[in-house]
Write an enzyme that holds these catalytic residues in place. Structure first.
Site, mmCIF file in Angstrom:
data_model
loop_
_atom_site.group_PDB
_atom_site.id
_atom_site.type_symbol
_atom_site.label_atom_id
_atom_site.label_comp_id
_atom_site.label_asym_id
_atom_site.label_seq_id
_atom_site.Cartn_x
_atom_site.Cartn_y
_atom_site.Cartn_z
ATOM 1 N N ASP A 143 32.017 34.246 10.271
ATOM 2 C CA ASP A 143 33.543 33.840 10.520
ATOM 3 C C ASP A 143 33.659 34.291 12.078
ATOM 4 O OD1 ASP A 143 33.148 36.596 10.512
ATOM 5 O OD2 ASP A 143 35.054 37.201 9.295
ATOM 6 N N GLU A 144 32.747 34.390 12.752
ATOM 7 C CA GLU A 144 32.936 34.589 14.235
ATOM 8 C C GLU A 144 31.917 33.796 15.425
ATOM 9 O OE1 GLU A 144 32.839 38.513 15.908
ATOM 10 O OE2 GLU A 144 31.841 39.051 13.925
#
Length: 391
Positions: free
Chosen positions: A96-97
């Site tokens: 998620d990053e």
């Protein structure tokens, strides 16, 4: 300028996106422990990896939903497509990053701040998910900026304004400063990044050791020469999962470790990557962490070999677990080769384990990952495991 793009409460945000009844409600994703909490739940003091019982005591109105890893993987794939449509220089950090390099896009796409605004809008439009973006001159500062900009924000640290932004922050914002190091610094009245920056490197080395002292001195002065890198093959393959503090019997932890090794070696064989170094990762009840590693004589992707080594490492660390409790266990295999070749030993007959691994792989590939289960996991729940991405 570098962008650090970080999805907000990712698992919980996907659940709220997919179920309108969960929107603007306190949501907890997990089984025995909290894997993710919506910001509405975090407002009550819920944090990961808190036990679900503790989380529900803090937030009685929370809605608990089981994790859906396939949905999160699909959402991550869609978000990363937006990243790569923005710039070809994308370095994934986790599901998620990511870091994005945008300096070369100024004439075509505008300033880093303008690109960050468009990126957030595009992620929201194409995936329905909130995302925070930090913009700064280094990877370290961009990640700190995204943390300060949450939730669903954009925070730009302009060139020349790095120290003014960084120095008032608490020492915990420096990478590598956990509870133990923070306590040691605060004992010496070192509370902020600015305090660290004003201490000489030699004093920090004497206080924390050579590596940690030099590392923190450099970060406090925003010295981080790393650039965004793409196309790098990962140096390790691993998985980890949260544990309940109540799971204290050696057999319980060994069974979970075996299930994780199963998943890791299955991925290694699919990627045709053999490895030589087995690393056990543990997080204790006080949230401190340790790693224990052992290198093998030759590279392997065999489940049995990796499991035997991981269990030996677990036995060595068991006294610490008995003293401090356990909240996370993980295993990774590093020093991966590039082609999956494993040097056979005399006589040149495939070991029995390799035939078993191949048979298990064929069954799972055809009927799904849950088609076969280890006998020692019968009657036990495995909290959802997540891949360990390379550092």
């Amino acid at each position: 300028m570098i962008l650090h793009a970080d999805l907000d409460s990712f698992y919980a945000s996907v659940e709220q996106r997919d179920d309108p009844a969960l929107r603007d409600r306190p949501v907890l994703v997990g089984g025995g422990v909290v894997l993710a909490a919506s910001y509405q739940a975090k407002a009550f003091g819920v944090r990961t990896p808190m036990s679900l019982a503790d989380a529900k005591a803090r937030c009685p109105g929370a809605i608990v939903v089981p994790p859906r890893m396939r949905a999160y993987a699909a959402a991550s794939k869609a978000v990363f497509a937006v990243f790569r449509d923005t710039t070809p220089l994308v370095e994934p950090i986790s599901i998620d990053e990511a870091f994005l390099e945008v300096d070369g896009l100024r004439r075509l796409s505008g300033t880093a701040e303008e690109i960050g605004r468009r990126l957030r809008a595009e992620v929201r439009e194409r995936t329905g998910l909130p995302i925070t973006v930090g913009v700064a001159s280094t990877k370290f500062l961009a990640k700190v900026a995204s943390g300060a900009g949450k939730p669903d924000g954009l925070l730009v640290v302009p060139p020349g304004g790095e120290s003014a932004f960084l120095h008032p922050l608490p020492v915990e914002r420096l990478w590598g400063v956990g509870p133990v190091t923070a306590a040691r610094l605060r004992e010496r009245r070192i509370h902020t990044v600015g305090h660290v920056a004003r201490i000489g490197e030699a004093a920090l080395v004497a206080m924390l050791g050579a590596h940690a002292g030099r590392h923190l001195h450099a970060l406090a002065h925003n010295r981080d020469p790393r650039r965004v890198t793409t196309g790098r093959r990962r140096g390790s393959i691993g998985a980890q999962c949260a544990m309940s503090l109540s799971e204290r019997a050696f057999a319980d932890v060994e069974a979970v470790l075996a299930a994780l090794v199963d998943r890791v070696t299955h991925r290694m064989r699919h990627a045709a990557r053999a490895g030589r170094t087995v690393t056990l990762r543990l997080r204790f009840g006080d949230f401190t962490r340790i790693t224990r590693s052992r290198s093998l004589v030759k590279a392997t992707m065999g489940t049995g070999t990796v499991l035997r080594t991981a269990v030996e490492l677990l036995r060595e660390a068991w006294p610490l677990i008995e003293q401090r409790g356990l909240t996370l266990v993980g295993v990774a295999v590093g020093n991966l080769d590039g082609d999956g070749h494993v040097q056979p030993e005399l006589p040149f007959a495939p070991p029995r384990d390799e035939g078993l691994d191949a048979a298990v792989d064929r069954v799972r590939d055809r009927f799904g990952a849950n088609a076969l289960r280890r006998a020692d996991m019968i009657g036990r729940d495995l909290h959802p495991s997540v891949p360990i991405l390379p550092d």
